[in-house]
Design a protein around this motif. Sequence first.
Motif, PDB file in Angstrom:
ATOM      1  N   VAL A 125       0.837  -1.200   0.000  1.00 14.40           N
ATOM      2  CA  VAL A 125       0.000   0.000   0.000  1.00 14.40           C
ATOM      3  C   VAL A 125       0.873   1.251   0.000  1.00 14.40           C
ATOM      4  O   VAL A 125       1.817   1.364   0.792  1.00 14.40           O
ATOM      5  N   LEU A 126       0.552   2.175  -0.890  1.00 16.19           N
ATOM      6  CA  LEU A 126       1.180   3.489  -0.919  1.00 16.19           C
ATOM      7  C   LEU A 126       0.129   4.526  -0.553  1.00 16.19           C
ATOM      8  O   LEU A 126      -0.968   4.530  -1.109  1.00 16.19           O
ATOM      9  N   THR A 127       0.442   5.386   0.402  1.00 21.79           N
ATOM     10  CA  THR A 127      -0.489   6.429   0.809  1.00 21.79           C
ATOM     11  C   THR A 127       0.141   7.795   0.611  1.00 21.79           C
ATOM     12  O   THR A 127       1.362   7.940   0.608  1.00 21.79           O
ATOM     13  N   ASP A 128      -0.702   8.791   0.462  1.00 18.59           N
ATOM     14  CA  ASP A 128      -0.235  10.140   0.176  1.00 18.59           C
ATOM     15  C   ASP A 128       0.002  10.913   1.470  1.00 18.59           C
ATOM     16  O   ASP A 128      -0.943  11.372   2.101  1.00 18.59           O
ATOM     17  N   ASP A 136      -2.922  -5.065   7.228  1.00 18.59           N
ATOM     18  CA  ASP A 136      -2.206  -6.333   7.394  1.00 18.59           C
ATOM     19  C   ASP A 136      -1.250  -6.594   6.241  1.00 18.59           C
ATOM     20  O   ASP A 136      -0.860  -7.726   5.990  1.00 18.59           O
ATOM     21  N   VAL A 137      -0.894  -5.525   5.514  1.00 23.39           N
ATOM     22  CA  VAL A 137       0.086  -5.622   4.429  1.00 23.39           C
ATOM     23  C   VAL A 137       1.100  -4.502   4.605  1.00 23.39           C
ATOM     24  O   VAL A 137       0.814  -3.492   5.248  1.00 23.39           O
ATOM     25  N   PRO A 138       2.306  -4.665   4.059  1.00 18.90           N
ATOM     26  CA  PRO A 138       3.290  -3.581   4.171  1.00 18.90           C
ATOM     27  C   PRO A 138       2.850  -2.352   3.398  1.00 18.90           C
ATOM     28  O   PRO A 138       2.076  -2.430   2.441  1.00 18.90           O
ATOM     29  N   GLY A 139       3.348  -1.204   3.830  1.00 17.23           N
ATOM     30  CA  GLY A 139       2.971   0.040   3.165  1.00 17.23           C
ATOM     31  C   GLY A 139       4.007   1.121   3.363  1.00 17.23           C
ATOM     32  O   GLY A 139       4.934   0.991   4.161  1.00 17.23           O
ATOM     33  N   LEU A 140       3.823   2.187   2.636  1.00 15.01           N
ATOM     34  CA  LEU A 140       4.758   3.305   2.683  1.00 15.01           C
ATOM     35  C   LEU A 140       3.989   4.602   2.474  1.00 15.01           C
ATOM     36  O   LEU A 140       3.170   4.717   1.558  1.00 15.01           O
ATOM     37  N   ALA A 141       4.228   5.588   3.354  1.00 17.04           N
ATOM     38  CA  ALA A 141       3.680   6.923   3.175  1.00 17.04           C
ATOM     39  C   ALA A 141       4.644   7.714   2.289  1.00 17.04           C
ATOM     40  O   ALA A 141       5.824   7.821   2.606  1.00 17.04           O
ATOM     41  N   VAL A 142       4.138   8.222   1.190  1.00 19.05           N
ATOM     42  CA  VAL A 142       4.982   8.904   0.200  1.00 19.05           C
ATOM     43  C   VAL A 142       4.651  10.392   0.187  1.00 19.05           C
ATOM     44  O   VAL A 142       3.485  10.768  -0.023  1.00 19.05           O
ATOM     45  N   GLU A 251      -5.510  22.111   0.934  1.00 24.15           N
ATOM     46  CA  GLU A 251      -5.568  20.678   0.629  1.00 24.15           C
ATOM     47  C   GLU A 251      -4.207  20.209   0.148  1.00 24.15           C
ATOM     48  O   GLU A 251      -3.950  20.047  -1.030  1.00 24.15           O
ATOM     49  N   GLN A 252      -3.300  20.022   1.099  1.00 26.36           N
ATOM     50  CA  GLN A 252      -1.958  19.559   0.788  1.00 26.36           C
ATOM     51  C   GLN A 252      -1.598  18.413   1.706  1.00 26.36           C
ATOM     52  O   GLN A 252      -1.839  18.481   2.915  1.00 26.36           O
ATOM     53  N   PRO A 253      -1.072  17.311   1.198  1.00 27.92           N
ATOM     54  CA  PRO A 253      -0.646  16.208   2.060  1.00 27.92           C
ATOM     55  C   PRO A 253       0.531  16.628   2.924  1.00 27.92           C
ATOM     56  O   PRO A 253       1.425  17.333   2.462  1.00 27.92           O
ATOM     57  N   ARG A 254       0.502  16.229   4.192  1.00 27.37           N
ATOM     58  CA  ARG A 254       1.579  16.585   5.108  1.00 27.37           C
ATOM     59  C   ARG A 254       2.004  15.343   5.875  1.00 27.37           C
ATOM     60  O   ARG A 254       1.168  14.509   6.204  1.00 27.37           O
TER      61      ARG A 254
END
Length: 270
Positions: A125-128, A136-142, A251-254
Motif C-alpha cells: 500500500v502506498l499512501t499520500d 495487514d500488508v506492508p505500506g509506505l507513506a509517500v 488541501e496539501q498532504p503533510r
Amino acid sequence: MLTPPRTVVRREAGLYALERALQRRGFRNVAGADEAGRGACAGPLVAAAAVLPEGRRGEIDGLADSKLLTPASRERIYEQVVTRALAYAVVVIPADEVDTRGLHVCNLAAMRRALASLDTRPDYVLTDGFGVDGLDVPGLAVWKGDRVAACVAAASVLAKVTRDRIMVELDGTFPDYGFAEHKGYITAEHTAALREHGPCREHRFSYVNVAAVSGLDGLPPRSRRPVGARPDEPMERFGTSGGTVGVALGEQPRPPAPVGEDVVMEGGVR
C-alpha cells in the motif's frame, strides 16, 4: 543470508516507476490511497483507494495529481480509472463526523476503510503523505504521493471527482454559498457568503472560520457543532458574529506530526 540490494526510485523516473519497482520485488498488486477535502470548511471528506493492473493496461494517458488537472481532464481520467482498475473503492465521511471525531482521525479511518473495501487484496500500500496503521500488508507513506505513484494519483482523481460531484449537488440545496464553484474551500466569495448568511449544516463547525461567523469560536472544536446541525436534521441558520474569519487548511498532504487534531481543525500547521 545475503541482504537483497536496496531499490532506489528517483522522482524523475516517472509516475509508474515506484509501482514497477515494487512489482519486480514480488508485490504484484500495489494499492494507492488518497483523500480530497481536508482543507475545505464545508462538505464531506472523501477517501479513495485503487489498484491499477500491471503493464500497459495500467498506464492511463494524462494521469497526474488531481489538483494539477482541469475538471474535464479529471472526469476523463476518472472514467479510465474506473474502467481499468483491478479494484477501487471510495469512502465518504460527512461534515458532522469530521466535527465529532476530528479531521485527522477521520482522514486515516477513511483511507483505512477504502483500502479494506478493495475487491482485490493489495500486496503493498502506498499512501499520500500519511502512514495508515491497522493494515495487514506492508505500506509506505509517500510525500506528495499523488505526484510520484500512479496508483495514488488514480485514488486522488477518484476522491476529487466524487467530492466535486457531491458539492455540485449540495449547491442545489444550499444555493447561497456557491458550493458548485469553490467546492467548499475558502475563497473570497465563500467567506462573504458565510458572513452574510451564516453557516449551513454542511459546514464544518470545528473549523475556526466557520466557528467565528457562527459565534461559537470560544468553544473547543469538537463542541461547536449546534444541535440540529447534522446533515439529516433541520437547522436554523446562524447569524454572523463579527469575528475574524480564520483560514482552513489548504488541501496539501503533510507528513505526520506530534500535534492533536484540534490544532489541525483550528487551522494550525501540522
